[in-house]
Write an enzyme that holds these catalytic residues in place. Structure first.
Site, PDB file in Angstrom:
ATOM      1  N   GLY A  84       0.807  -1.211   0.000  1.00 31.01           N
ATOM      2  CA  GLY A  84       0.000   0.000   0.000  1.00 31.01           C
ATOM      3  C   GLY A  84       0.839   1.259   0.000  1.00 31.01           C
ATOM      4  O   GLY A  84       0.552   2.226  -0.711  1.00 31.01           O
ATOM      5  N   ARG A 138       7.194   1.943   1.015  1.00 28.02           N
ATOM      6  CA  ARG A 138       7.531   0.529   1.171  1.00 28.02           C
ATOM      7  C   ARG A 138       8.024  -0.041  -0.163  1.00 28.02           C
ATOM      8  O   ARG A 138       8.944  -0.869  -0.199  1.00 28.02           O
ATOM      9  CB  ARG A 138       6.326  -0.252   1.677  1.00 28.02           C
ATOM     10  CG  ARG A 138       6.554  -1.734   1.899  1.00 28.02           C
ATOM     11  CD  ARG A 138       7.481  -2.025   3.053  1.00 28.02           C
ATOM     12  NE  ARG A 138       6.985  -1.485   4.310  1.00 28.02           N
ATOM     13  CZ  ARG A 138       7.610  -1.577   5.476  1.00 28.02           C
ATOM     14  NH1 ARG A 138       8.789  -2.175   5.536  1.00 28.02           N
ATOM     15  NH2 ARG A 138       7.102  -1.058   6.573  1.00 28.02           N
ATOM     16  N   ARG A 176      -0.497  -8.359  -3.880  1.00 26.69           N
ATOM     17  CA  ARG A 176      -0.597  -7.365  -2.808  1.00 26.69           C
ATOM     18  C   ARG A 176       0.131  -7.895  -1.586  1.00 26.69           C
ATOM     19  O   ARG A 176      -0.081  -9.031  -1.155  1.00 26.69           O
ATOM     20  CB  ARG A 176      -2.058  -7.088  -2.480  1.00 26.69           C
ATOM     21  CG  ARG A 176      -2.215  -6.382  -1.138  1.00 26.69           C
ATOM     22  CD  ARG A 176      -3.422  -5.523  -0.994  1.00 26.69           C
ATOM     23  NE  ARG A 176      -3.727  -5.235   0.392  1.00 26.69           N
ATOM     24  CZ  ARG A 176      -2.988  -4.538   1.230  1.00 26.69           C
ATOM     25  NH1 ARG A 176      -1.821  -4.044   0.826  1.00 26.69           N
ATOM     26  NH2 ARG A 176      -3.372  -4.326   2.474  1.00 26.69           N
ATOM     27  N   SER A 212       0.069  -5.272   5.607  1.00 27.78           N
ATOM     28  CA  SER A 212      -0.266  -5.659   6.974  1.00 27.78           C
ATOM     29  C   SER A 212      -1.777  -5.809   7.096  1.00 27.78           C
ATOM     30  O   SER A 212      -2.545  -5.331   6.264  1.00 27.78           O
ATOM     31  CB  SER A 212       0.249  -4.628   7.974  1.00 27.78           C
ATOM     32  OG  SER A 212      -0.306  -3.358   7.694  1.00 27.78           O
ATOM     33  N   ARG A 253       7.790  -4.490  13.009  1.00 26.68           N
ATOM     34  CA  ARG A 253       6.992  -4.512  11.786  1.00 26.68           C
ATOM     35  C   ARG A 253       7.893  -4.617  10.564  1.00 26.68           C
ATOM     36  O   ARG A 253       7.616  -5.355   9.628  1.00 26.68           O
ATOM     37  CB  ARG A 253       6.103  -3.269  11.704  1.00 26.68           C
ATOM     38  CG  ARG A 253       5.161  -3.272  10.506  1.00 26.68           C
ATOM     39  CD  ARG A 253       4.251  -2.069  10.485  1.00 26.68           C
ATOM     40  NE  ARG A 253       3.275  -2.127  11.553  1.00 26.68           N
ATOM     41  CZ  ARG A 253       3.264  -1.332  12.607  1.00 26.68           C
ATOM     42  NH1 ARG A 253       4.185  -0.392  12.739  1.00 26.68           N
ATOM     43  NH2 ARG A 253       2.342  -1.455  13.531  1.00 26.68           N
TER      44      ARG A 253
END
Length: 238
Positions: free
Chosen positions: A23, A27, A90, A93, A221
């Site tokens: 998303g 990233r 995709r 998280s 994360r």
């Protein structure tokens, strides 16, 4: 329409057949800089960054999708329709619903429920069930076992709401076996189905609606998302 499209300023041939799609565009940049060789930025319209490069000598592209079904539907539609992309994976998280998943777990979305009105555009006399491409799902599941990743396979909810105004409707989804919630996959699966393309969603559980005392720190994360990113790259770089 021809390339460049209204939302992607890449040239024809800039994208490889498979695109990993987090998303967050940053990233995508992180993946390009830390996992790929020969990585080159190929699109940056509205800050939605996309890159193509190689992973262990094999071709792969990565591009951000933004948040929500409307955003991912725009980018996936243009990639599928005008850039020759065949597979969109995709990676992101999610929030856990089920007692059977825990924070840090990897989930592969076999199907994606939704509370969105996105499917109304197809004028169906019923309800469309957005599902993953089975070959992509099976390959990912087998690769996870090979890498020692205990991936859970099942249904997720692609919600239009991040803040649900105190609603506990999530419990009803949980009771129907939905593993987790995110915001994009149902739209991606529908786009892929409508264009005869392939799609898959892979997620890391970053927080949980039941086990609320466990939330990944930013460092955790990053590490755990790296496991998911590696799984996707090992499975789909070609």
């Amino acid at each position: 329409m021809t390339v460049p499209t209204p939302h992607i300023n890449a040239k024809e041939g800039d994208f490889h057949k498979t695109v990993l799609m987090p998303g967050d565009p940053l990233r995508a940049k992180y993946i390009a800089e830390n996992f790929l060789s020969e990585a080159a930025e190929v699109t940056n319209v509205r800050g939605m960054l996309g890159y193509s490069g190689k992973y262990k000598g094999k071709n792969i592209s990565v591009m951000g999708s933004g948040m929500g079904i409307p955003s991912i539907s725009i980018y996936s539609h243009e990639l599928y329709s005008f850039y020759g992309v065949e597979n969109i994976i995709r990676i992101g998280s999610c929030g856990g619903y089920s007692e059977d998943v825990n924070v840090n777990d990897v989930i592969i979305a076999q199907g994606a429920c939704t509370n969105s009105n996105f499917m109304s555009q197809f004028h169906l006399e019923g309800t469309f069930a957005p599902i993953a491409d089975f070959e992509l799902l099976l390959n990912t599941f087998n690769k996870a076992k090979e890498l020692g990743i205990d991936a859970k396979v099942g249904n997720v909810l692609s919600s239009d709401n991040f803040y649900a105004q105190g609603s506990e409707g999530w419990k009803k989804w949980k009771d129907l076996g939905v593993l987790a919630v995110e915001m994009e996959t149902a739209g991606l699966y529908a786009e892929a189905a409508s264009l005869n393309k392939k799609a898959l969603g892979i997620f890391t559980v970053s927080d949980h609606f039941i086990y609320t005392d466990t939330i990944l720190s930013s460092k955790e994360r990053e590490t755990k998302l790296n496991d998911m990113i590696t799984l996707a790259l090992e499975t789909f770089a070609e």
